[in-house]
Motif scaffolding. Structure first.
Motif, PDB file in Angstrom:
ATOM      1  N   ALA A  65       0.833  -1.193   0.000  1.00 40.36           N
ATOM      2  CA  ALA A  65       0.000   0.000   0.000  1.00 40.36           C
ATOM      3  C   ALA A  65       0.875   1.253   0.000  1.00 40.36           C
ATOM      4  O   ALA A  65       1.951   1.277   0.575  1.00 40.36           O
ATOM      5  N   SER A  66       0.380   2.289  -0.645  1.00 34.27           N
ATOM      6  CA  SER A  66       1.121   3.550  -0.729  1.00 34.27           C
ATOM      7  C   SER A  66       0.562   4.555   0.267  1.00 34.27           C
ATOM      8  O   SER A  66      -0.659   4.711   0.364  1.00 34.27           O
ATOM      9  N   PRO A  67       1.417   5.257   1.016  1.00 31.90           N
ATOM     10  CA  PRO A  67       0.945   6.286   1.938  1.00 31.90           C
ATOM     11  C   PRO A  67       0.260   7.415   1.185  1.00 31.90           C
ATOM     12  O   PRO A  67       0.607   7.719   0.041  1.00 31.90           O
ATOM     13  N   VAL A  68      -0.723   8.032   1.831  1.00 30.47           N
ATOM     14  CA  VAL A  68      -1.443   9.153   1.228  1.00 30.47           C
ATOM     15  C   VAL A  68      -1.503  10.307   2.225  1.00 30.47           C
ATOM     16  O   VAL A  68      -1.574  10.102   3.424  1.00 30.47           O
ATOM     17  N   GLY A  69      -1.468  11.525   1.707  1.00 28.69           N
ATOM     18  CA  GLY A  69      -1.595  12.697   2.557  1.00 28.69           C
ATOM     19  C   GLY A  69      -0.512  13.710   2.293  1.00 28.69           C
ATOM     20  O   GLY A  69       0.594  13.355   1.870  1.00 28.69           O
ATOM     21  N   PRO A  70      -0.821  14.983   2.562  1.00 33.41           N
ATOM     22  CA  PRO A  70       0.144  16.052   2.266  1.00 33.41           C
ATOM     23  C   PRO A  70       1.412  16.008   3.104  1.00 33.41           C
ATOM     24  O   PRO A  70       2.423  16.583   2.730  1.00 33.41           O
ATOM     25  N   GLY A  71       1.376  15.326   4.249  1.00 34.47           N
ATOM     26  CA  GLY A  71       2.543  15.298   5.127  1.00 34.47           C
ATOM     27  C   GLY A  71       3.468  14.127   4.908  1.00 34.47           C
ATOM     28  O   GLY A  71       4.497  14.007   5.595  1.00 34.47           O
ATOM     29  N   CYS A  72       3.142  13.254   3.961  1.00 31.66           N
ATOM     30  CA  CYS A  72       3.975  12.055   3.752  1.00 31.66           C
ATOM     31  C   CYS A  72       5.389  12.408   3.293  1.00 31.66           C
ATOM     32  O   CYS A  72       6.335  11.661   3.548  1.00 31.66           O
ATOM     33  N   ALA A  73       5.545  13.547   2.620  1.00 34.91           N
ATOM     34  CA  ALA A  73       6.865  13.934   2.124  1.00 34.91           C
ATOM     35  C   ALA A  73       7.847  14.204   3.255  1.00 34.91           C
ATOM     36  O   ALA A  73       9.065  14.155   3.053  1.00 34.91           O
ATOM     37  N   SER A  74       7.337  14.495   4.458  1.00 37.19           N
ATOM     38  CA  SER A  74       8.224  14.802   5.579  1.00 37.19           C
ATOM     39  C   SER A  74       8.713  13.549   6.303  1.00 37.19           C
ATOM     40  O   SER A  74       9.567  13.640   7.192  1.00 37.19           O
ATOM     41  N   LEU A  75       8.197  12.390   5.943  1.00 37.53           N
ATOM     42  CA  LEU A  75       8.666  11.155   6.576  1.00 37.53           C
ATOM     43  C   LEU A  75      10.100  10.865   6.169  1.00 37.53           C
ATOM     44  O   LEU A  75      10.506  11.171   5.040  1.00 37.53           O
ATOM     45  N   PRO A  76      10.900  10.275   7.064  1.00 40.94           N
ATOM     46  CA  PRO A  76      12.247   9.856   6.656  1.00 40.94           C
ATOM     47  C   PRO A  76      12.159   8.880   5.486  1.00 40.94           C
ATOM     48  O   PRO A  76      11.236   8.071   5.412  1.00 40.94           O
ATOM     49  N   THR A  77      13.078   8.979   4.562  1.00 43.21           N
ATOM     50  CA  THR A  77      13.066   8.081   3.408  1.00 43.21           C
ATOM     51  C   THR A  77      13.642   6.708   3.730  1.00 43.21           C
ATOM     52  O   THR A  77      13.399   5.743   2.995  1.00 43.21           O
ATOM     53  N   SER A  78      14.376   6.614   4.833  1.00 45.46           N
ATOM     54  CA  SER A  78      14.924   5.328   5.253  1.00 45.46           C
ATOM     55  C   SER A  78      15.205   5.378   6.745  1.00 45.46           C
ATOM     56  O   SER A  78      15.218   6.448   7.356  1.00 45.46           O
ATOM     57  N   GLY A  79      15.410   4.219   7.339  1.00 42.54           N
ATOM     58  CA  GLY A  79      15.725   4.162   8.761  1.00 42.54           C
ATOM     59  C   GLY A  79      14.492   4.326   9.629  1.00 42.54           C
ATOM     60  O   GLY A  79      13.355   4.295   9.147  1.00 42.54           O
ATOM     61  N   PRO A  80      14.683   4.503  10.954  1.00 40.09           N
ATOM     62  CA  PRO A  80      13.567   4.630  11.891  1.00 40.09           C
ATOM     63  C   PRO A  80      12.585   5.729  11.480  1.00 40.09           C
ATOM     64  O   PRO A  80      12.992   6.814  11.093  1.00 40.09           O
ATOM     65  N   GLY A  81      11.306   5.407  11.556  1.00 41.16           N
ATOM     66  CA  GLY A  81      10.283   6.377  11.196  1.00 41.16           C
ATOM     67  C   GLY A  81       9.887   6.369   9.736  1.00 41.16           C
ATOM     68  O   GLY A  81       8.883   6.974   9.365  1.00 41.16           O
ATOM     69  N   SER A  82      10.656   5.699   8.890  1.00 42.80           N
ATOM     70  CA  SER A  82      10.325   5.624   7.463  1.00 42.80           C
ATOM     71  C   SER A  82       9.222   4.596   7.256  1.00 42.80           C
ATOM     72  O   SER A  82       9.001   3.705   8.085  1.00 42.80           O
ATOM     73  N   ALA A  83       8.541   4.706   6.128  1.00 40.12           N
ATOM     74  CA  ALA A  83       7.465   3.758   5.824  1.00 40.12           C
ATOM     75  C   ALA A  83       7.994   2.332   5.742  1.00 40.12           C
ATOM     76  O   ALA A  83       7.353   1.392   6.222  1.00 40.12           O
ATOM     77  N   ALA A  84       9.170   2.158   5.169  1.00 37.83           N
ATOM     78  CA  ALA A  84       9.744   0.818   5.026  1.00 37.83           C
ATOM     79  C   ALA A  84      10.079   0.216   6.385  1.00 37.83           C
ATOM     80  O   ALA A  84       9.853  -0.969   6.623  1.00 37.83           O
ATOM     81  N   SER A  85      10.603   1.034   7.288  1.00 32.30           N
ATOM     82  CA  SER A  85      10.952   0.542   8.619  1.00 32.30           C
ATOM     83  C   SER A  85       9.705   0.214   9.425  1.00 32.30           C
ATOM     84  O   SER A  85       9.644  -0.813  10.121  1.00 32.30           O
ATOM     85  N   MET A  86       8.680   1.059   9.342  1.00 32.79           N
ATOM     86  CA  MET A  86       7.438   0.824  10.078  1.00 32.79           C
ATOM     87  C   MET A  86       6.794  -0.495   9.680  1.00 32.79           C
ATOM     88  O   MET A  86       6.220  -1.200  10.515  1.00 32.79           O
ATOM     89  N   ALA A  87       6.896  -0.844   8.417  1.00 34.42           N
ATOM     90  CA  ALA A  87       6.225  -2.039   7.902  1.00 34.42           C
ATOM     91  C   ALA A  87       6.750  -3.323   8.534  1.00 34.42           C
ATOM     92  O   ALA A  87       6.066  -4.346   8.513  1.00 34.42           O
ATOM     93  N   THR A  88       7.934  -3.280   9.122  1.00 37.87           N
ATOM     94  CA  THR A  88       8.540  -4.487   9.692  1.00 37.87           C
ATOM     95  C   THR A  88       8.308  -4.597  11.202  1.00 37.87           C
ATOM     96  O   THR A  88       8.718  -5.585  11.802  1.00 37.87           O
ATOM     97  N   GLU A  89       7.654  -3.606  11.816  1.00 35.33           N
ATOM     98  CA  GLU A  89       7.536  -3.564  13.276  1.00 35.33           C
ATOM     99  C   GLU A  89       6.085  -3.532  13.719  1.00 35.33           C
ATOM    100  O   GLU A  89       5.216  -3.053  12.990  1.00 35.33           O
ATOM    101  N   PRO A  90       5.782  -4.024  14.934  1.00 27.83           N
ATOM    102  CA  PRO A  90       4.431  -3.856  15.468  1.00 27.83           C
ATOM    103  C   PRO A  90       4.161  -2.385  15.738  1.00 27.83           C
ATOM    104  O   PRO A  90       5.086  -1.589  15.903  1.00 27.83           O
ATOM    105  N   VAL A  91       2.893  -2.014  15.779  1.00 27.43           N
ATOM    106  CA  VAL A  91       2.532  -0.603  15.742  1.00 27.43           C
ATOM    107  C   VAL A  91       3.086   0.207  16.914  1.00 27.43           C
ATOM    108  O   VAL A  91       3.529   1.350  16.732  1.00 27.43           O
ATOM    109  N   GLY A  92       3.077  -0.345  18.134  1.00 30.68           N
ATOM    110  CA  GLY A  92       3.603   0.408  19.274  1.00 30.68           C
ATOM    111  C   GLY A  92       5.067   0.754  19.100  1.00 30.68           C
ATOM    112  O   GLY A  92       5.484   1.884  19.373  1.00 30.68           O
ATOM    113  N   THR A  93       5.842  -0.207  18.611  1.00 32.61           N
ATOM    114  CA  THR A  93       7.270   0.012  18.362  1.00 32.61           C
ATOM    115  C   THR A  93       7.480   0.969  17.203  1.00 32.61           C
ATOM    116  O   THR A  93       8.358   1.835  17.239  1.00 32.61           O
TER     117      THR A  93
END
Length: 232
Positions: A65-93
Motif C-alpha cells: 500500500a502507498s501512503p497518502v496525505g500532504p505530510g507524507c513527504a516529511s517522513l524519513p526516506t529510510s531508517g527509523p520512522g520511514s514507511a519501510a521501517s514501520m512495515a517491519t515492526e508492530p505498531v507500538g514500536t
C-alpha cells in the motif's frame, strides 16, 4: 572350365552377401528403440505443487500500500520512522521510532498500552503528532498524562478494529475501541477524521494501518480535543 565358372559364381555370391549383411545391421539399428537416458530426473525429483509458494509466503496487500496525505513527504526516506521501517515492526514500536510522535509514545507508555498495541491483530490507529498535542494547554496535557483512566479512554478513541485503507474509512462511522464514533470525510490526499486532518495515512506496520493526524480526538465526540473537553 567348369571349376573356374563355379569358383567365380561362389566369389560373386560371397561379395553380394556382405552388403546385404551390412544393410541388415543398419536396418536393425534404425528400427531398434533408442535406449532411455539414465540421467533424466524421476517424477519424484521434480518440483511438486507443494514446493510452490503459498499465499502465506507472499506479501500481504497491506505491504504494497502507498501512503497518502500532504505530510507524507516529511517522513524519513529510510531508517527509523520511514514507511519501510514501520512495515517491519508492530505498531507500538513503529510509533515510538518516529520523532514526530514522541508525545503520543509517552502517553501510550503512561497508560501501559504499548504491549497491548504491539499484540493487537489488524487494527487502525489514528496517531496525533506532537503538534496535535501542542494544541492543548500544558496544564491540560499534564493533567491528562497523570490520569491513567482518562488517558486510556482518550487513546482508545484513536483505535478501530480492522486495517482500514483510505477507501474503507468513509463507508460508515467507525466505532473505536473505547466505544466512541468517528466519521471520516474527504478522499484521496484530503481526509478528515472528525475535525482532525490526516497528515499522512495508510502507513503499514506488521499488525496495523496508521494515519498521522493533526489533532487529538475526544472520546464520545467527533471533534478535536479542546481544553475544556480534555480536562473533564
Amino acid at each position: 572350365m567348369k571349376k573356374s565358372l563355379l569358383a567365380s559364381a561362389l566369389a560373386a555370391l560371397t561379395l553380394a552377401a556382405v552388403p546385404a549383411a551390412q544393410a541388415s545391421t543398419t536396418s536393425s539399428f534404425l528400427l531398434s528403440p533408442a535406449p532411455a537416458p539414465t540421467d533424466m530426473p524421476s517424477p519424484t525429483d521434480m518440483t511438486s505443487p507443494t514446493d510452490m509458494p503459498t499465499s502465506t509466503d507472499m506479501a500481504s496487500p497491506g505491504a504494497s500500500a502507498s501512503p497518502v496525505g500532504p505530510g507524507c513527504a516529511s517522513l524519513p526516506t529510510s531508517g527509523p520512522g520511514s514507511a519501510a521501517s514501520m512495515a517491519t515492526e508492530p505498531v507500538g514500536t513503529a510509533l515510538a521510532a518516529n520523532p514526530e510522535l514522541s508525545t503520543l509514545t509517552k502517553a501510550v507508555d503512561a497508560a501501559g498500552l504499548t504491549e497491548t498495541l504491539n499484540s493487537a491483530k489488524d487494527v487502525t490507529v489514528f496517531a496525533p503528532t506532537n503538534a496535535a498535542f501542542d494544541k492543548l494547554p500544558k496544564e491540560t496535557l499534564d493533567k491528562l498524562m497523570g490520569d491513567k483512566e482518562q488517558l486510556t479512554k482518550v487513546l482508545q478513541n484513536h483505535v478501530v478494529e480492522g486495517r482500514k485503507a483510505p477507501a474503507d474509512l468513509t463507508t460508515a462511522p467507525l466505532t473505536t475501541l473505547g466505544g466512541g464514533s468517528l466519521t471520516v470525510t474527504g478522499s484521496g490526499e484530503d481526509l478528515t477524521v472528525g475535525e482532525a486532518k490526516v497528515l499522512c495515512g495508510n502507513l503499514q506496520t506488521s499488525n496495523a494501518t496508521v494515519y498521522l493526524i493533526d489533532s487529538v480526538l475526544v472520546p464520545g465526540a467527533e471533534s478535536s480535543a479542546t481544553p475544556s473537553e480534555s480536562a473533564s
